[in-house]
Scaffold this motif. Structure first.
Motif, PDB file in Angstrom:
ATOM      1  N   GLY A 170       0.815  -1.202   0.000  1.00  0.00           N
ATOM      2  CA  GLY A 170       0.000   0.000   0.000  1.00  0.00           C
ATOM      3  C   GLY A 170       0.852   1.257   0.000  1.00  0.00           C
ATOM      4  O   GLY A 170       1.985   1.265  -0.489  1.00  0.00           O
ATOM      5  N   HIS A 171       0.301   2.339   0.579  1.00  0.00           N
ATOM      6  CA  HIS A 171       0.991   3.626   0.634  1.00  0.00           C
ATOM      7  C   HIS A 171       0.842   4.246   2.029  1.00  0.00           C
ATOM      8  O   HIS A 171      -0.129   3.970   2.737  1.00  0.00           O
ATOM      9  N   HIS A 172       1.796   5.081   2.390  1.00  0.00           N
ATOM     10  CA  HIS A 172       1.700   5.824   3.644  1.00  0.00           C
ATOM     11  C   HIS A 172       2.360   7.181   3.474  1.00  0.00           C
ATOM     12  O   HIS A 172       3.240   7.371   2.631  1.00  0.00           O
ATOM     13  N   LYS A 173       1.909   8.132   4.274  1.00  0.00           N
ATOM     14  CA  LYS A 173       2.560   9.441   4.310  1.00  0.00           C
ATOM     15  C   LYS A 173       2.508   9.997   5.721  1.00  0.00           C
ATOM     16  O   LYS A 173       2.394   9.221   6.678  1.00  0.00           O
ATOM     17  N   LEU A 174       2.583  11.298   5.896  1.00  0.00           N
ATOM     18  CA  LEU A 174       2.861  11.954   7.169  1.00  0.00           C
ATOM     19  C   LEU A 174       2.144  11.371   8.378  1.00  0.00           C
ATOM     20  O   LEU A 174       2.759  11.109   9.408  1.00  0.00           O
ATOM     21  N   LEU A 175       0.836  11.125   8.285  1.00  0.00           N
ATOM     22  CA  LEU A 175       0.064  10.715   9.459  1.00  0.00           C
ATOM     23  C   LEU A 175      -0.206   9.215   9.552  1.00  0.00           C
ATOM     24  O   LEU A 175      -0.592   8.728  10.617  1.00  0.00           O
ATOM     25  N   GLY A 176      -0.044   8.486   8.461  1.00  0.00           N
ATOM     26  CA  GLY A 176      -0.328   7.057   8.528  1.00  0.00           C
ATOM     27  C   GLY A 176      -0.554   6.436   7.162  1.00  0.00           C
ATOM     28  O   GLY A 176      -0.127   6.971   6.129  1.00  0.00           O
ATOM     29  N   LEU A 177      -1.247   5.286   7.139  1.00  0.00           N
ATOM     30  CA  LEU A 177      -1.497   4.554   5.898  1.00  0.00           C
ATOM     31  C   LEU A 177      -2.603   5.221   5.095  1.00  0.00           C
ATOM     32  O   LEU A 177      -3.652   5.562   5.639  1.00  0.00           O
ATOM     33  N   THR A 178      -2.363   5.395   3.794  1.00  0.00           N
ATOM     34  CA  THR A 178      -3.372   6.001   2.917  1.00  0.00           C
ATOM     35  C   THR A 178      -4.048   4.968   2.021  1.00  0.00           C
ATOM     36  O   THR A 178      -5.088   5.250   1.422  1.00  0.00           O
ATOM     37  N   SER A 179      -3.460   3.785   1.903  1.00  0.00           N
ATOM     38  CA  SER A 179      -4.088   2.698   1.142  1.00  0.00           C
ATOM     39  C   SER A 179      -3.470   1.384   1.577  1.00  0.00           C
ATOM     40  O   SER A 179      -2.385   1.349   2.168  1.00  0.00           O
ATOM     41  N   ILE A 180      -4.178   0.298   1.262  1.00  0.00           N
ATOM     42  CA  ILE A 180      -3.668  -1.029   1.616  1.00  0.00           C
ATOM     43  C   ILE A 180      -4.215  -2.055   0.638  1.00  0.00           C
ATOM     44  O   ILE A 180      -5.338  -1.920   0.118  1.00  0.00           O
ATOM     45  N   GLY A 181      -3.412  -3.060   0.352  1.00  0.00           N
ATOM     46  CA  GLY A 181      -3.826  -4.181  -0.476  1.00  0.00           C
ATOM     47  C   GLY A 181      -3.322  -5.469   0.153  1.00  0.00           C
ATOM     48  O   GLY A 181      -2.453  -5.441   1.048  1.00  0.00           O
ATOM     49  N   PHE A 182      -3.824  -6.602  -0.320  1.00  0.00           N
ATOM     50  CA  PHE A 182      -3.544  -7.877   0.332  1.00  0.00           C
ATOM     51  C   PHE A 182      -3.107  -8.920  -0.692  1.00  0.00           C
ATOM     52  O   PHE A 182      -3.704  -9.044  -1.755  1.00  0.00           O
ATOM     53  N   GLN A 183      -2.072  -9.662  -0.348  1.00  0.00           N
ATOM     54  CA  GLN A 183      -1.570 -10.742  -1.194  1.00  0.00           C
ATOM     55  C   GLN A 183      -2.119 -12.066  -0.673  1.00  0.00           C
ATOM     56  O   GLN A 183      -1.967 -12.388   0.515  1.00  0.00           O
ATOM     57  N   TRP A 184      -2.740 -12.840  -1.571  1.00  0.00           N
ATOM     58  CA  TRP A 184      -3.350 -14.124  -1.204  1.00  0.00           C
ATOM     59  C   TRP A 184      -2.678 -15.226  -2.001  1.00  0.00           C
ATOM     60  O   TRP A 184      -2.627 -15.184  -3.226  1.00  0.00           O
ATOM     61  N   GLU A 185      -2.171 -16.233  -1.304  1.00  0.00           N
ATOM     62  CA  GLU A 185      -1.542 -17.375  -1.961  1.00  0.00           C
ATOM     63  C   GLU A 185      -1.768 -18.625  -1.108  1.00  0.00           C
ATOM     64  O   GLU A 185      -2.356 -18.555  -0.027  1.00  0.00           O
ATOM     65  N   GLU A 186      -1.290 -19.752  -1.607  1.00  0.00           N
ATOM     66  CA  GLU A 186      -1.406 -20.990  -0.841  1.00  0.00           C
ATOM     67  C   GLU A 186      -0.523 -20.911   0.397  1.00  0.00           C
ATOM     68  O   GLU A 186       0.495 -20.221   0.401  1.00  0.00           O
ATOM     69  N   PRO A 187      -0.888 -21.611   1.466  1.00  0.00           N
ATOM     70  CA  PRO A 187      -0.049 -21.613   2.681  1.00  0.00           C
ATOM     71  C   PRO A 187       1.357 -22.090   2.374  1.00  0.00           C
ATOM     72  O   PRO A 187       1.566 -22.966   1.527  1.00  0.00           O
ATOM     73  N   ARG A 188       2.331 -21.512   3.066  1.00  0.00           N
ATOM     74  CA  ARG A 188       3.729 -21.897   2.845  1.00  0.00           C
ATOM     75  C   ARG A 188       4.057 -23.220   3.519  1.00  0.00           C
ATOM     76  O   ARG A 188       4.822 -24.021   2.990  1.00  0.00           O
ATOM     77  N   VAL A 189       3.491 -23.436   4.704  1.00  0.00           N
ATOM     78  CA  VAL A 189       3.772 -24.654   5.463  1.00  0.00           C
ATOM     79  C   VAL A 189       2.852 -25.760   4.974  1.00  0.00           C
ATOM     80  O   VAL A 189       1.656 -25.544   4.765  1.00  0.00           O
ATOM     81  N   SER A 190       3.389 -26.946   4.784  1.00  0.00           N
ATOM     82  CA  SER A 190       2.591 -28.067   4.295  1.00  0.00           C
ATOM     83  C   SER A 190       1.490 -28.410   5.281  1.00  0.00           C
ATOM     84  O   SER A 190       1.637 -28.275   6.489  1.00  0.00           O
ATOM     85  N   GLY A 191       0.363 -28.848   4.733  1.00  0.00           N
ATOM     86  CA  GLY A 191      -0.782 -29.182   5.581  1.00  0.00           C
ATOM     87  C   GLY A 191      -2.016 -28.462   5.064  1.00  0.00           C
ATOM     88  O   GLY A 191      -1.934 -27.406   4.455  1.00  0.00           O
ATOM     89  N   LEU A 192      -3.169 -29.031   5.293  1.00  0.00           N
ATOM     90  CA  LEU A 192      -4.406 -28.469   4.795  1.00  0.00           C
ATOM     91  C   LEU A 192      -4.897 -27.329   5.679  1.00  0.00           C
ATOM     92  O   LEU A 192      -4.792 -27.388   6.891  1.00  0.00           O
ATOM     93  N   THR A 193      -5.427 -26.280   5.038  1.00  0.00           N
ATOM     94  CA  THR A 193      -6.153 -25.267   5.786  1.00  0.00           C
ATOM     95  C   THR A 193      -7.524 -25.835   6.130  1.00  0.00           C
ATOM     96  O   THR A 193      -7.931 -26.875   5.623  1.00  0.00           O
ATOM     97  N   ASN A 194      -8.259 -25.162   6.993  1.00  0.00           N
ATOM     98  CA  ASN A 194      -9.601 -25.631   7.342  1.00  0.00           C
ATOM     99  C   ASN A 194     -10.499 -25.698   6.116  1.00  0.00           C
ATOM    100  O   ASN A 194     -11.310 -26.602   5.958  1.00  0.00           O
ATOM    101  N   ALA A 195     -10.353 -24.699   5.202  1.00  0.00           N
ATOM    102  CA  ALA A 195     -11.176 -24.686   3.992  1.00  0.00           C
ATOM    103  C   ALA A 195     -10.843 -25.878   3.104  1.00  0.00           C
ATOM    104  O   ALA A 195     -11.734 -26.519   2.534  1.00  0.00           O
ATOM    105  N   GLN A 196      -9.559 -26.204   2.965  1.00  0.00           N
ATOM    106  CA  GLN A 196      -9.160 -27.355   2.169  1.00  0.00           C
ATOM    107  C   GLN A 196      -9.665 -28.657   2.786  1.00  0.00           C
ATOM    108  O   GLN A 196     -10.092 -29.565   2.085  1.00  0.00           O
ATOM    109  N   ALA A 197      -9.593 -28.753   4.097  1.00  0.00           N
ATOM    110  CA  ALA A 197     -10.049 -29.970   4.774  1.00  0.00           C
ATOM    111  C   ALA A 197     -11.543 -30.195   4.549  1.00  0.00           C
ATOM    112  O   ALA A 197     -11.987 -31.322   4.340  1.00  0.00           O
ATOM    113  N   ARG A 198     -12.318 -29.102   4.580  1.00  0.00           N
ATOM    114  CA  ARG A 198     -13.762 -29.231   4.339  1.00  0.00           C
ATOM    115  C   ARG A 198     -14.036 -29.621   2.894  1.00  0.00           C
ATOM    116  O   ARG A 198     -14.960 -30.377   2.604  1.00  0.00           O
ATOM    117  N   ALA A 199     -13.230 -29.089   1.964  1.00  0.00           N
ATOM    118  CA  ALA A 199     -13.439 -29.378   0.545  1.00  0.00           C
ATOM    119  C   ALA A 199     -12.947 -30.772   0.167  1.00  0.00           C
ATOM    120  O   ALA A 199     -13.425 -31.364  -0.802  1.00  0.00           O
TER     121      ALA A 199
END
Length: 216
Positions: A181-210
């Motif tokens: 994201g971006h920041h200036k004098l008083l704080g954060l002005t924008s934010i974004g999020f990176q989504w990927e598969e878990p780094r550590v091996s093993g199923l997430t709860n969503a994967q286990a349900r699926a």
């Protein structure tokens, strides 16, 4: 037509979860020229154009940021070995602003992104727990963040005010792996999020349900 339907499906999903979209609007002149040029394309060229448009749009939406932006750009460094295990957010209560953000990966904290000061709040994840959705709001600066995990827990930072947004991964097995994201004098002005598969091996709860495992 298949590529066109896929593009509309992705666009509809993004619009459905984003309360206040900040998608850039193309210039009118360029749009007019593009619409005219499409009329001269052969079917094979049209299919190629639609495929490229789908890939371009998916990339842009994957890098969606929330907020007005402005100031210095930041991004957490890639980590291909450790999952996000915690989040630290600094809030300025008097101003109602989020000043900085920091992630923990494995047992180590990343560099703090944003401005100094404020009251630091920390949320640590349990073993095997992941962040799978984020909600928030902004008004000039980022004001509010709520993170949701795949174990049904949540943590909130700041106070809800201004324009609201919701961010989710494209696939149910993806989890939060970074922020930018971006920041200036008083704080954060924008934010974004990176989504990927878990780094550590093993199923997430969503994967286990699926993918339920047969009982032995």
């Amino acid at each position: 037509m298949g590529a066109h339907r896929a593009q509309e499906s992705i666009k509809g999903r993004v619009e459905g979860v984003q309360a206040q979209p900040d998608s850039p609007v193309p210039a009118r002149d360029n749009k007019t020229l593009l619409s005219r040029s499409l009329g001269t394309l052969q079917p094979e060229a049209m299919l190629l154009w639609l495929t490229l448009a789908l890939l371009w749009s998916t990339t842009c939406w994957a890098q969606q940021t929330y907020g007005l932006g402005g100031g210095k750009y930041f991004s957490t460094a890639p980590d291909y070995h450790n999952d996000v295990t915690g989040i630290r957010v600094s809030v300025a209560p008097a101003l109602g602003l989020i000043k900085s953000i920091q992630l923990r990966r494995g047992s180590s904290w990343t560099v703090r992104h944003g401005e100094e000061g404020g009251k630091v709040q920390e949320f640590l994840l349990r073993p095997g727990e992941h962040i799978i959705a984020v909600h928030g709001s902004y008004k000039g600066y980022l004001r509010y963040l709520v993170v949701h995990t795949d174990q049904g827990r949540l943590a909130s930072f700041g106070q809800a005010e201004g324009n609201h947004f919701s961010a989710y991964p494209d696939q149910q097995w993806q989890v939060l792996t970074g922020v930018f994201g971006h920041h200036k004098l008083l704080g954060l002005t924008s934010i974004g999020f990176q989504w990927e598969e878990p780094r550590v091996s093993g199923l997430t709860n969503a994967q286990a349900r699926a993918n339920p495992q047969p009982e032995k």
